[in-house]
Design an enzyme around this catalytic site. Structure first.
Site, PDB file in Angstrom:
ATOM      1  N   VAL A 326       0.626  -1.186  -0.062  1.00 42.71           N
ATOM      2  CA  VAL A 326       0.049   0.180  -0.015  1.00 42.71           C
ATOM      3  C   VAL A 326       0.964   1.186   0.032  1.00 42.71           C
ATOM      4  CG1 VAL A 326      -2.173  -1.034   1.067  1.00 42.71           C
ATOM      5  CG2 VAL A 326      -0.308   0.004   2.616  1.00 42.71           C
ATOM      6  N   GLY A 327       2.290   1.067   0.164  1.00 41.78           N
ATOM      7  CA  GLY A 327       3.048   2.340   0.184  1.00 41.78           C
ATOM      8  C   GLY A 327       4.517   2.013   0.074  1.00 41.78           C
ATOM      9  N   GLN A 328       5.352   2.987  -0.219  1.00 39.32           N
ATOM     10  CA  GLN A 328       6.698   2.822  -0.397  1.00 39.32           C
ATOM     11  C   GLN A 328       7.381   3.976  -0.237  1.00 39.32           C
ATOM     12  OE1 GLN A 328      10.012   0.654  -3.468  1.00 39.32           O
ATOM     13  NE2 GLN A 328       7.749  -0.025  -3.435  1.00 39.32           N
ATOM     14  N   GLY A 330      11.558   5.943   1.508  1.00 39.10           N
ATOM     15  CA  GLY A 330      12.938   5.607   1.844  1.00 39.10           C
ATOM     16  C   GLY A 330      13.291   4.713   2.977  1.00 39.10           C
ATOM     17  N   GLY A 332      11.164   1.937   3.690  1.00 42.48           N
ATOM     18  CA  GLY A 332      10.812   0.769   3.371  1.00 42.48           C
ATOM     19  C   GLY A 332       9.563   0.484   2.655  1.00 42.48           C
ATOM     20  N   LYS A 348       4.712  -1.664   8.246  1.00 50.91           N
ATOM     21  CA  LYS A 348       5.969  -0.933   7.724  1.00 50.91           C
ATOM     22  C   LYS A 348       7.028  -2.051   7.966  1.00 50.91           C
ATOM     23  CE  LYS A 348       7.396   3.151   9.375  1.00 50.91           C
ATOM     24  NZ  LYS A 348       7.495   4.552   9.633  1.00 50.91           N
ATOM     25  N   ASP A 444       9.055  16.403  11.285  1.00 47.46           N
ATOM     26  CA  ASP A 444       8.897  16.026   9.989  1.00 47.46           C
ATOM     27  C   ASP A 444       7.425  16.257   9.601  1.00 47.46           C
ATOM     28  OD1 ASP A 444       9.577  15.385   7.151  1.00 47.46           O
ATOM     29  OD2 ASP A 444       9.822  13.039   7.754  1.00 47.46           O
TER      30      ASP A 444
END
Length: 630
Positions: A326-328, A330, A332, A348, A444
């Site tokens: 479902v996502g990627q 830096g 992982g 994750k 962040d």
């Protein structure tokens, strides 16, 4: 080679002893934790490290464990709700549990914080039922910025959730005492454990029952209970309740002492082999030894008190062999996973080829302290060798940046919903700065790190760069800049603008608000030269010109103007000119007509002012430099 031969021999020995266990009924001696005074532990419960797993109903919620300095065993309920078992009544099949504490003499933890996550649907336990009465009561938890007399307003303080700036109360009323309070969450519990409808709300001992396996008749006869044929790992045995009675509780079967001695010897030998294996792994991974030792020490202090720990084999089952990505990024890859009872999680998988473990420790340690509706909840973690993963609640609508990168998706949400999202994010950051035992600086804040649930409620995520410091500290020292370009405050790059502090998160939030209005890819081109969008929108606003943003609903223009003004206040060059997140929340909740446009945040050549004001408020510029708390 000799080590692995020894391990193989140990496995064979344990297998033979396991077979002997199935042939003898020697799981009957009641066991307690190290200190006297704890409950007797026998079937269907089993005590890790003291019982063979076949002595209880393995992997179905009846496994207990001892922790240092406590006479009460620890029981883990679903969703990382950990409790002490104070007493077990085998005749009525009832357990009495209370909140965890480091030792019996120390102050207890915070049971109300755990109870908000309590769900018994995936466990063998349930609350006692009584069809003649309504035994459940809804308890609301509210956070107030001022202190109230409980006898006057009917609310009762919860000290462990309160801090210097906010007092947390429990109340059965759906109404709040006044505008100085906000609702945090609601739980439903049997009213007896909270003191009854007409009494003060208290949280002490919780009573739970189990229905299967059925052992009441055996206990009434003074006998032990077990599954028929001693088949303790069969799901059909539990569903059918096929148990039998044997032995005599008052006259233990002979041979028990001998079996305990053998079990102790096996455990001792197992411990020795484990130590040898750990040393071998430690020596064979010299490049990672400091990293591994740091994580192991942290997790040893952390166990039994925070989110659940999973093995890598568990992670593969939860994600169905990493079936759905479902996502990627830096860090992982993120996969969709499923726990019991149709509870979905985002898993994750962290890269194991970079970093020294600091980001993993930082995120688990930080998120374990957080319980807020606008911060993503950490469900569990994996630290199996060098394989690391983090499990979060699954949020189906992905991240905020997907909805502010194009006008079409932004229009589908509507400006009123975008305003609610902005307000939710601001409350989440305010909680990080003021609502925890230590101040949490995220470092962040950006649209990619704001996730949206099925109702588009925002939740702040990704605490890999976060820092902790005490609430008395305003400023942290940093050896290197951290964050994402475009959202990093000027002082993070250069101390000429001031010291790094919680005001750095305020700057990032301001840039996020500007993005919500114009989008990061939205630049205005005039005479073939590009203009920085925040500066362009400031000039338009300051000169009273049309902002050039499409609106369709009544009131959209006021919402857009409010978001821009608050964003411009937040991105002032110097930290002392920016409001705190508490003030930001008040600005977003207030009337946009009372907001004044700040001075230009882009006049970087101006000398650093001593004070800045907004609607009569003065932001203090005297920030003392202190070191961050690791």
């Amino acid at each position: 080679m000799a080590i692995f031969q020894g391990i193989l021999l140990l496995i064979v020995l344990i297998g033979e002893l396991g077979g002997a266990e199935e042939q003898h009924d020697e799981c009957i001696t009641p066991t307690t934790c190290c200190q006297k005074g704890g409950p007797d532990i026998r079937f269907p419960f089993w005590l890790k490290g003291h019982h063979h797993q076949n002595c209880g109903y393995h992997h179905h919620g009846f496994d207990l464990s001892c922790i240092p300095h406590s006479k009460y065993p620890l029981l883990q309920l679903p969703f990382s709700v950990n409790v002490f078992v104070k007493h077990i009544d085998y005749k009525s099949q009832t357990i009495f549990v209370s909140d965890i504490s480091i030792s019996d003499s120390d102050a207890h933890g915070c049971f109300p914080r755990q109870l908000q996550n309590l769900s018994l649907s995936a466990s063998p336990f349930q609350f006692p039922t009584d069809n003649s009465t309504d035994r459940y009561s809804g308890i609301n938890f509210i956070s107030c910025s001022q202190t109230y007399d409980p006898n006057f307003v009917g609310i009762f303080p919860i000290a462990c959730l309160s801090n210097q700036s906010h007092q947390v109360y429990a109340t059965r009323s759906w109404s709040l005492p006044d505008l100085f309070c906000t609702k945090m969450y609601n739980i439903s519990l049997p009213y007896e454990i909270t003191g009854g409808y007409e009494q003060h709300i208290t949280f002490d001992v919780l009573q739970l029952n189990w229905n299967k396996p059925v052992c009441r008749e055996c206990e009434a006869q003074g006998k032990y209970c077990r599954f028929k044929n001693n088949n303790n790992n069969s799901s059909s045995q539990l569903l059918n309740g096929t148990t039998e009675c044997f032995g005599n509780i008052r006259q233990p079967i002979s041979g028990t002492s001998r079996k305990l001695e053998i079990t102790g010897g096996v455990l001792g030998l197992t411990l020795c082999v484990i130590v040898i294996v750990i040393i071998a792994i430690y020596r064979s991974n010299k490049m990672k030894k400091e990293d591994q030792a740091k994580i192991n020490k942290f997790l040893e202090d952390y166990k039994a008190l925070k989110p659940a720990r999973y093995s890598y084999a568990d992670i593969k089952k939860i994600t169905n062999q990493f079936e759905e990505e479902v996502g990627q990024g830096g860090y992982g890859i993120v996969y969709k996973g499923k726990l019991s009872n149709d509870v979905y999680v985002a898993v994750k998988i962290l890269n194991n080829v970079k970093g020294n473990g600091d980001e993993f420790i930082n995120e688990v340690q930080t998120m374990g302290r957080i319980h807020h509706i606008n911060v993503v909840r950490l469900v569990g973690y994996c630290a199996d060798g060098f394989r690391r993963a983090l499990l979060y609640e699954f949020l189906p609508n992905n991240s905020l940046d997907k909805f502010i990168s194009s006008n079409q998706e932004k229009h589908s949400l509507g400006w009123e919903k975008l305003h609610d999202i902005a307000l939710g994010i601001s409350k989440g950051i305010e909680y990080l700065h003021l609502g925890c035992d230590q101040r949490i600086l995220h470092f962040d804040i950006k649209p990619q790190n704001v996730l949206l649930d099925n109702k588009f409620n925002p939740k702040i995520s990704d605490f890999g760069l976060a820092k902790l410091c005490s609430k008395e500290q305003s400023v942290v020292s940093m050896t290197a800049a951290r964050g994402t370009v475009g959202y990093i405050a000027p002082e993070v790059f250069s101390r000429n603008f001031g010291n790094v502090s919680y005001k750095s998160d305020v700057y990032s939030f301001g840039m996020l608000l500007i993005d919500m209005v114009g989008g990061r890819e939205n630049t205005i081109t005039q005479n073939t030269s590009e203009c920085y969008f925040p500066e362009w929108i400031y000039k338009r606003l300051d000169q009273g010109e049309d902002l050039g943003i499409q609106i369709k609903a009544v009131g959209d223009a006021k919402i857009i103007k409010k978001l821009i003004i608050v964003g411009l206040w937040c991105i002032q060059w110097y930290p002392v000119d920016r409001p705190s997140m508490k003030v930001v929340v008040q600005m977003l909740e207030g009337n946009e007509d009372t907001l004044s446009v700040p001075s230009s945040p882009f006049a970087s050549t101006n000398p650093m002012p001593k004070k800045a004001t907004m609607d009569g408020r003065t932001f203090n510029s005297d920030l003392e430099l202190v070191s961050e708390s690791e």
